[in-house]
Structure formats: C-alpha cells, structure tokens
Motif scaffolding. Structure first.
Motif, PDB file in Angstrom:
ATOM      1  N   MET A 151       0.834  -1.200   0.000  1.00 47.20           N
ATOM      2  CA  MET A 151       0.000   0.000   0.000  1.00 47.20           C
ATOM      3  C   MET A 151       0.870   1.252   0.000  1.00 47.20           C
ATOM      4  N   LEU A 152       0.705   2.091  -1.007  1.00 47.06           N
ATOM      5  CA  LEU A 152       1.389   3.380  -1.062  1.00 47.06           C
ATOM      6  C   LEU A 152       0.401   4.453  -0.642  1.00 47.06           C
ATOM      7  N   ILE A 153       0.675   5.075   0.492  1.00 44.22           N
ATOM      8  CA  ILE A 153      -0.234   6.059   1.076  1.00 44.22           C
ATOM      9  C   ILE A 153       0.222   7.467   0.725  1.00 44.22           C
ATOM     10  N   ASP A 154      -0.727   8.286   0.282  1.00 39.97           N
ATOM     11  CA  ASP A 154      -0.479   9.718   0.162  1.00 39.97           C
ATOM     12  C   ASP A 154      -0.500  10.269   1.586  1.00 39.97           C
ATOM     13  N   LEU A 155       0.657  10.620   2.101  1.00 40.16           N
ATOM     14  CA  LEU A 155       0.753  11.006   3.510  1.00 40.16           C
ATOM     15  C   LEU A 155      -0.075  12.242   3.834  1.00 40.16           C
TER      16      LEU A 155
END
Length: 292
Positions: A151-155
C-alpha cells in the motif's frame, strides 16, 4: 520524496534481505519497525535505515503509525507499507507514485493505491471474491480495500483520514483504514499492471476440495474479535459484515477440528468472540494476562 515502512516480527532473514535489496534503491528513506523480542541488525544488507525496536510487540497498526509519523517528519510525500514476506518488483514505487501524481494532477483524490497481488502459495493473482470493482480509471481499478503490504499512502491524506486504528492491533487494520478513507470521500485503488508477490496466511489446508488459508492460533483471536468489533461500525461495508459473520461458524470448525493444536485454537477463538461481544480491544495479553 518516498519512504518505506517494513514491519518485521521474528523474521526469516533471507526473505527480509530479498525485500530490502529490492526496496532500498526505490525510496529515500527506509524505516524498519521490529516487533521481535530481540533486536536484528540489517547493516550487512543495507547501509542506511531508521530502526525502531518494540520488544513488547506493539502490533501492526502502532508500528505503521510510528513509521508514518517518522516519514512525515523526514519530509516524505508518500509512504509504502510492506510486510516481511512480500517481494516487490524493482520499479514498483516509481510506478505507483507516478500513478498517484497523475491522479492528483487530474483532481482525482486517492488516499492510497496498491499493486495487484500474486500469492506465493498458489502462484496465482489474488482477487477479492466478494468485492466488486467500483470503477476503472486508466491503469487504476477503484476498490473498497487493499491489503497493507504494498500500500502506497499519500501522507497528506492522513490529516483527513487519520492513522491506523491501534486498538485492532493486527487483523483488519488495513481494510478498516481503507473503509474510513472512503467514508471521508477519498478513493482507494489497485494498479492493474503492477504486481507484487506476497504470502497470504501461514499455510494452506483443503476440505472437500476447497483450499483455505490457515494462520497461527493467536491470529484467530484477533480475526474473530475484530470481525465483531468492525461489524458495529457504520462505514464498514455491509457485504463484508454479512459474509464474515455468516462464515464464522464454518471458520471455527475448519480452524479447530481440521487442524492441529485444536484445544489452543478453540480457546483463542472463544476468547476472541467473547472480547468482540464485550467490545474489548488492544492486544490479547492486555485482556487475558490474568487468566493465563
């Protein structure tokens, strides 16, 4: 700037070495959260990383949250979550972050995107059986939830969505966060042409021709408890609530009668059901240490 968070627990060092070698050159910062009783040294694998040791095992959610806050303090825009038993392609971070950037430019708001998953047990691409794709947009497929690893989260979305629910400790943490993001009006998606190998479950068993995942006995406590906890929340999808509750008796039988350590597995499931009904959260030891 991209960062990666890898949570490990008594890891198979050969698997972790393979993962670290792949991820190291794809991100600016690597954070290793170690929930193992004893420390591990990864300096022979990679030369620069942030290491945090929690010998008491704080769970996947708190480990993720610690790493996410650290990445934010380092100025990262995107944070990749990884388990120790995943293997990512050499260009995965670039491809996922590019998709997020392109979506932002077109005013499509995604809290997170993840790769398609190929199970290392079956060597097959995994698709949620009861989850319909919500939409298709270029190389992305909108979904209700994705697993944490990959999972790549937009911080930047954390201000609106919040961090992972630490009271769940482990099972359901990834899905709950995705459902919460969607309840805030943000999207979650799977990349159609980016694939990651991941081990789903600890092993496999078969009953009347149907193969099912088998986890460790303690995980059954969290799985049964968290189903009952999450089923009370209004933003959790109805199909998930119905499916999980209907299948609980079958899962109880398959994970007790059909497995070794039957007594231990039964006890964990019964304790999980009891705590789920009572709404008890956090780690198992916090709720049952006086009974051991």
């Amino acid at each position: 700037m991209n960062g990666a968070i890898i949570v490990v627990y008594q890891p198979d060092l050969s698997m972790v070495e393979r993962l670290l070698t792949r991820v190291y050159n794809q991100v600016e910062h690597v954070v290793i959260i170690d929930n193992s009783p004893t420390k591990h040294d990864f300096n022979l694998i990679i030369s620069s990383y942030h290491y945090v040791h929690f010998p008491e095992n704080v769970g996947i959610a708190k480990g993720h949250n610690h790493g996410l806050r650290l990445l934010l303090s380092l100025g990262c825009e995107y944070g990749l979550l990884l388990d120790q038993d995943s293997l990512i392609p050499e260009d995965m971070v670039f491809r996922l972050s590019s998709l997020l950037e392109a979506s932002k430019a077109l005013k499509h708001h995604f809290a997170a995107i993840g790769p398609s998953i190929r199970c290392s047990f079956t060597d097959r691409s995994e698709r949620a059986r009861y989850q319909r794709d919500i939409f298709e947009y270029d190389e992305l497929v909108g979904v209700n939830q994705i697993i944490a690893s990959g999972m790549l989260i937009d911080l930047g979305s954390l201000d609106e969505v919040g961090y992972k629910d630490e009271s769940l400790f482990i099972d359901g943490v990834d899905h709950e966060w995705c459902w919460r993001a969607k309840s805030k009006g943000l999207n979650v998606a799977r990349a159609k042409h980016v694939e990651m190998v991941h081990r789903l479950g600890d092993s496999r068993s078969k009953f009347v021709g149907v193969t099912y995942r088998v986890g460790s006995p303690i995980r059954l406590y969290y799985q049964f408890r968290n189903i009952l906890i999450l089923s009370r929340r209004p933003y959790v999808p109805t199909y998930w609530k119905v499916r999980c509750i209907v299948l609980m008796p079958i899962k109880f039988i398959l994970n007790s009668v059909m497995q070794k350590q039957r007594k231990q597995r039964c006890l964990f499931m019964v304790q999980g059901i009891a705590d789920g009904v009572l709404g008890k959260r956090n780690c198992y030891e916090e709720n049952w240490s006086s009974h051991q």
